[in-house]
Design an enzyme around this catalytic site. Sequence first.
Site, PDB file in Angstrom:
ATOM      1  N   SER A 219      20.081 133.361 -40.747  1.00 34.92           N
ATOM      2  CA  SER A 219      18.807 133.139 -40.067  1.00 34.92           C
ATOM      3  C   SER A 219      17.714 132.632 -41.001  1.00 34.92           C
ATOM      4  O   SER A 219      16.893 131.794 -40.603  1.00 34.92           O
ATOM      5  CB  SER A 219      18.341 134.434 -39.391  1.00 34.92           C
ATOM      6  OG  SER A 219      19.315 134.900 -38.489  1.00 34.92           O
TER       7      SER A 219
ATOM      8  N   HIS B  11      13.302 135.750 -41.892  1.00 32.06           N
ATOM      9  CA  HIS B  11      12.852 134.629 -41.072  1.00 32.06           C
ATOM     10  C   HIS B  11      11.579 134.016 -41.632  1.00 32.06           C
ATOM     11  O   HIS B  11      11.464 132.791 -41.761  1.00 32.06           O
ATOM     12  CB  HIS B  11      12.616 135.102 -39.639  1.00 32.06           C
ATOM     13  CG  HIS B  11      13.877 135.435 -38.909  1.00 32.06           C
ATOM     14  ND1 HIS B  11      13.930 135.646 -37.544  1.00 32.06           N
ATOM     15  CD2 HIS B  11      15.153 135.595 -39.357  1.00 32.06           C
ATOM     16  CE1 HIS B  11      15.179 135.918 -37.180  1.00 32.06           C
ATOM     17  NE2 HIS B  11      15.922 135.912 -38.273  1.00 32.06           N
TER      18      HIS B  11
END
Length: 300
Positions: A197, A250
């Site tokens: 991610s 993230h």
Amino acid sequence: MGPDVPAGAAPEEGHRLPGCYRHPERETGIGCARCGRPICPDCMVSASVGFQCPECVREGHQGAREARTRYGGAPALDRALVTKVLIGLNLLVFLLTEYLRPELGADLELWSVSYPYRPDGLAAGPHEWYRLVTAMFVHAGVMHVALNMVSLWVLGPQLERVLGRWRFLGLYVASGLAGGACTYALGGVRVESVGASGAIFGLLGATVVLFKANRAPLRPVMTLLVVNLVITFALARPNLSGVVIDWKAHVGGLLAGVVTGVGLMYAPRAHRNLVQGLTVAGVVAAALLVVVVHTAQLSG
């Protein structure tokens, strides 16, 4: 070069035509249009005017300007090769850690424990920092890997096409490392994280920069970014489904992707390779510096 012989005319009796410069045993009445060397049919290379020898053709190609993408990458027939390889590696590692050798996951995930007197994982020192890379290919469940690979396939080919393979790979790796470093630095005394991610959010950040550089409407990509950030923070804590998203990876990957994207896409043409290389190296160095400093703080 020997005397001219009219096309189609046989040489006079007792007169031999010159031999090909590469195959002396082969007589020929044709010479290279550039250097005049005698050349046989096997050595002839058609040119706009007459024929050329292989050496002159090679010299001409060396002087020709190599084609490049807008941001300096080498064009390729398969413009999504790196994206496909990354997806393949992620799926391969998922199969290994999920079904074939589950115990391998503990050795590859981003893991750190900094309780007094028994640091483990990243906190144990440089010999464990390989986890910053390997954790980018480990996923927790089918849904996790499926969502990440779909996102990689949506974002990857476009960036790989305009950046070229090596610049795209540098962007991906730098973003993934930055996401892991951010997780490690902000995760507290116990850190456990897996997934691509961070790298994928880096691609998303670079896509925003790409749209800006091309003066394309930003609303679609900004909407996608906002939606992903909302989901990130909404699932940042355990919920009924047990899903926990690592918002630190993230955010770290996103910031690294934006910075790397700016360096890759706004580098001045005169010094493009230098600026692009320094940008990727700088982001990687910054991520490693965060890891070094945080490890020193834990052991201090």
